[in-house]
Design an enzyme around this catalytic site. Structure first.
Site, PDB file in Angstrom:
ATOM      1  N   HIS A  33      -2.748   1.171   3.951  1.00  0.00           N
ATOM      2  CA  HIS A  33      -3.599   2.095   3.212  1.00  0.00           C
ATOM      3  C   HIS A  33      -4.965   2.161   3.886  1.00  0.00           C
ATOM      4  O   HIS A  33      -5.257   1.402   4.801  1.00  0.00           O
ATOM      5  CB  HIS A  33      -3.765   1.648   1.747  1.00  0.00           C
ATOM      6  CG  HIS A  33      -2.542   1.854   0.901  1.00  0.00           C
ATOM      7  ND1 HIS A  33      -1.459   1.008   0.958  1.00  0.00           N
ATOM      8  CD2 HIS A  33      -2.243   2.818  -0.005  1.00  0.00           C
ATOM      9  CE1 HIS A  33      -0.539   1.434   0.103  1.00  0.00           C
ATOM     10  NE2 HIS A  33      -0.976   2.523  -0.484  1.00  0.00           N
TER      11      HIS A  33
ATOM     12  N   LYS B   5      -9.167   1.048  -0.215  1.00  0.00           N
ATOM     13  CA  LYS B   5      -8.256   0.649  -1.297  1.00  0.00           C
ATOM     14  C   LYS B   5      -8.627  -0.747  -1.773  1.00  0.00           C
ATOM     15  O   LYS B   5      -8.724  -1.685  -0.982  1.00  0.00           O
ATOM     16  CB  LYS B   5      -6.808   0.691  -0.835  1.00  0.00           C
ATOM     17  CG  LYS B   5      -5.822   0.382  -1.960  1.00  0.00           C
ATOM     18  CD  LYS B   5      -4.407   0.729  -1.574  1.00  0.00           C
ATOM     19  CE  LYS B   5      -3.452   0.413  -2.716  1.00  0.00           C
ATOM     20  NZ  LYS B   5      -3.762   1.196  -3.940  1.00  0.00           N
TER      21      LYS B   5
END
Length: 241
Positions: free
Chosen positions: A135, A139
């Site tokens: 990600h 995040k």
């Protein structure tokens, strides 16, 4: 028209939701950590909310999602939670408190939901498995809620115990005896690969999303379903025919 309060409406996913919802849904207010210019009322605290709604849609942060969920339940709203970070104890409390439908969605991407389903099936035949997810650096949680849910689904489906391997810092976090490795890199939005190993064969399942617009169809699926529920459900996979 179904009325929605959107928590976390000015994050990347929240903005995609604002732009992508169909006309039969009306966002009547947005809860945000900061004030924003908007044609829709914006509140920065729960105490400021002065309208009612049918559904509370939460894509905020792990720090705020539980308190928001309690507010939604107390005000008799159906609840869709797309934010991660809830503990098992918090989920159990929400389940016990539910008076309307609650849908917790680790990932709104339909390809991610299908990947979890395929992984659950494969785990019946290949108990040896590891997960790698990537990600963007912003995040908050690691591993992702999607990776953790995938690991739990794999564990629940195994018919045999996995091969035991040596442990160490490089071996990832173990979630229900499934090693999970998390990468945080610029250029990624969401990507997950599940590696299965068998005798002289391998199976690799992978999915990725390149835009947060990919999550909107899953959001709409969740909104359509949650008002028909009267209890807590985890995962869009529970809604697939």
């Amino acid at each position: 028209m179904t009325k929605i309060i959107l928590a976390g409406g000015f994050g990347k996913l929240g903005e995609a939701i604002q732009n992508g919802l169909k006309a039969d849904y009306e966002i009547v207010g947005i809860l945000s950590g900061h004030q924003h210019d908007s044609d829709i009322p914006v509140w920065t605290s729960l105490e400021d909310i002065d309208v009612s709604a049918d559904i509370w849609l939460d894509v905020s942060t792990p720090a705020t999602v539980y308190e928001n969920a309690q507010y939604a339940i107390a005000h008799h709203m159906a609840l869709v939670i797309g934010a991660t970070g809830l503990s098992d104890a918090q989920v159990a409390h929400l389940k016990a408190s539910a008076t309307n439908g609650i849908l917790i969605v680790p990932n709104f991407s339909l390809s991610a939901v299908l990947l979890m389903q395929f992984s659950k099936t494969a785990a019946q035949y290949f108990p040896d498995v590891e997960i790698v997810e990537a990600h963007n650096p912003k995040k908050v949680d690691s591993p992702s809620g999607t990776a953790k849910q995938t690991a739990r689904m794999i564990a629940s489906s195994r018919r045999e115990a996995p091969t035991q391997t040596t442990l160490g810092e490089a071996r990832g976090e173990r979630v229900d005896d499934v090693p999970v490795h998390a990468m945080r890199l610029p250029g990624y939005i969401a990507q997950q690969t599940v590696y299965f190993g068998g005798i002289d064969e391998q199976l690799t399942l992978s999915q990725s999303t390149t835009s947060r617009a990919a999550f909107v169809p899953g959001v709409i699926m969740a909104l359509n379903a949650v008002t028909k529920l009267d209890h807590l459900v985890i995962g869009l996979d529970q809604l697939l025919d």
